[in-house]
Motif scaffolding. Structure first.
Motif, mmCIF file in Angstrom:
data_model
loop_
_atom_site.group_PDB
_atom_site.id
_atom_site.type_symbol
_atom_site.label_atom_id
_atom_site.label_comp_id
_atom_site.label_asym_id
_atom_site.label_seq_id
_atom_site.Cartn_x
_atom_site.Cartn_y
_atom_site.Cartn_z
ATOM 1 N N ILE A 36 0.837 -1.254 0.082
ATOM 2 C CA ILE A 36 0.127 0.108 -0.222
ATOM 3 C C ILE A 36 0.805 1.225 0.059
ATOM 4 N N VAL A 37 0.597 2.222 -1.100
ATOM 5 C CA VAL A 37 1.267 3.348 -0.992
ATOM 6 C C VAL A 37 0.536 4.619 -0.862
ATOM 7 N N TYR A 62 -3.043 0.475 -4.177
ATOM 8 C CA TYR A 62 -2.527 -0.646 -3.776
ATOM 9 C C TYR A 62 -1.458 -0.708 -5.128
ATOM 10 N N ASP A 63 -0.125 -0.821 -4.765
ATOM 11 C CA ASP A 63 1.164 -0.675 -5.674
ATOM 12 C C ASP A 63 1.294 -1.819 -6.420
ATOM 13 N N ALA A 64 0.711 -1.708 -7.724
ATOM 14 C CA ALA A 64 0.775 -2.698 -8.808
ATOM 15 C C ALA A 64 2.040 -2.254 -9.847
ATOM 16 N N GLY A 65 3.146 -1.884 -9.170
ATOM 17 C CA GLY A 65 4.075 -1.374 -10.420
ATOM 18 C C GLY A 65 3.738 0.136 -10.707
ATOM 19 N N PHE A 66 3.857 0.636 -11.893
ATOM 20 C CA PHE A 66 3.737 2.093 -12.278
ATOM 21 C C PHE A 66 2.374 2.420 -11.924
ATOM 22 N N LEU A 67 1.138 1.632 -12.126
ATOM 23 C CA LEU A 67 -0.045 1.873 -12.056
ATOM 24 C C LEU A 67 -0.691 1.391 -10.638
ATOM 25 N N PRO A 100 6.002 6.915 -10.697
ATOM 26 C CA PRO A 100 7.144 6.031 -11.069
ATOM 27 C C PRO A 100 7.432 5.098 -9.960
ATOM 28 N N ALA A 101 8.273 4.400 -9.978
ATOM 29 C CA ALA A 101 8.830 3.304 -8.965
ATOM 30 C C ALA A 101 9.026 3.953 -7.605
ATOM 31 N N SER A 105 12.347 9.606 -8.791
ATOM 32 C CA SER A 105 11.645 10.913 -8.952
ATOM 33 C C SER A 105 11.135 10.736 -10.490
ATOM 34 N N GLY A 106 9.994 11.360 -10.761
ATOM 35 C CA GLY A 106 9.146 11.447 -11.898
ATOM 36 C C GLY A 106 7.890 12.000 -12.292
ATOM 37 N N PRO A 107 7.390 12.350 -13.338
ATOM 38 C CA PRO A 107 6.302 12.890 -13.658
ATOM 39 C C PRO A 107 5.051 11.893 -13.005
ATOM 40 N N THR A 108 3.838 12.440 -12.545
ATOM 41 C CA THR A 108 2.744 11.782 -12.112
ATOM 42 C C THR A 108 1.558 11.925 -12.823
ATOM 43 N N ALA A 109 0.685 11.338 -12.780
ATOM 44 C CA ALA A 109 -0.763 11.564 -13.353
ATOM 45 C C ALA A 109 -1.971 10.807 -12.692
ATOM 46 N N LEU A 110 -2.828 11.479 -12.395
ATOM 47 C CA LEU A 110 -3.868 11.025 -11.360
ATOM 48 C C LEU A 110 -5.225 11.176 -12.024
ATOM 49 N N ALA A 111 -6.211 10.266 -11.755
ATOM 50 C CA ALA A 111 -7.635 10.583 -12.144
ATOM 51 C C ALA A 111 -8.588 9.936 -10.935
#
Length: 172
Positions: A36-37, A62-67, A100-101, A105-111
Motif C-alpha cells: 500500500i502506498v 494498491y501498488d501494482a508497479g507504475f499503475l 514512478p517506482a 523521481s518522475g512525473p505523475t498523473a492521477l484521475a
C-alpha cells in the motif's frame, strides 16, 4: 508430592515444556503486508467565476508497479461569492494513478471520481465529483517523497463548477 491447586505439578511441568518447545520453533509462514502506498496533499482551489477555496486530500493505492488503484478522500471549503453561503465538502471516490517506482523521481498523473457530499447554509448537498492531476514526485528514499503539481476539480449538481488547484504534499 502433593498437587498444588487444581492442576498437579507434573501437569504444570509438562505444559511449561510444551509451551517452551512451541515458542522456540520458528514460524514457517511469513505474512507480508500488502503493498500500500499513498499521498497526503493540500491544494488551493480557484475558478474562473471568482470562487475560491482550499482542500486537504489523501489517496491510498494498491501498488501494482507504475499503475496504482485505490481510493481518495478530501475535506474542503469553497466560497460561493458575495451574498451567498459557502460550501463545505468531503469528496470520496476511486483513485487511479500513474507514478514512478517507489524510490524514483518522475512525473505523475492521477484521475479520481466519486461523490462530494457536504453542506451549505441551505442544508445538505451532494453531487458527483471528478479530478484530474498532473505533477512531479521528488523521491526522498525509503518510499517517502515530496509531490507538487496542478489539479482540476469538477463539481456537479448544486454549487457545480470547474476549479484549478495547484497542490503540494507528501507521498509514502
Amino acid at each position: 508430592m502433593k498437587a498444588s491447586g487444581w492442576i498437579s505439578r507434573g501437569t504444570q511441568l509438562a505444559l511449561a515444556i510444551l509451551a517452551a518447545c512451541w515458542l522456540s520453533v520458528p514460524s514457517t509462514v511469513a505474512y507480508a503486508a500488502p503493498p500500500i502506498v499513498g499521498a497526503a496533499e493540500g491544494r488551493v482551489l480557484f475558478s474562473a467565476s471568482s470562487r475560491y477555496g482550499g482542500a486537504l486530500s489523501t489517496d491510498l493505492w494498491y501498488d501494482a508497479g507504475f499503475l496504482k488503484l485505490g481510493g481518495a478522500f478530501a475535506v474542503g471549503a469553497i466560497s460561493e461569492g458575495a451574498g451567498k453561503s459557502s460550501r463545505v465538502l468531503t469528496p470520496v471516490g476511486l483513485s487511479l494513478a500513474l507514478l514512478p517506482a517507489q524510490d524514483q523521481s518522475g512525473p505523475t498523473a492521477l484521475a479520481r471520481g466519486g461523490v462530494a457530499a457536504g453542506a451549505k447554509k441551505g442544508g445538505f448537498t451532494a453531487g458527483p465529483w471528478a479530478s484530474c492531476a498532473l505533477g512531479y514526485r521528488f523521491a526522498l528514499g525509503e518510499g517517502a517523497s515530496v509531490r507538487v503539481g496542478a489539479d482540476m476539480w469538477i463539481l456537479f449538481g448544486d454549487g457545480s463548477g470547474l476549479f484549478f488547484a495547484p497542490y503540494a504534499g507528501l507521498g509514502f
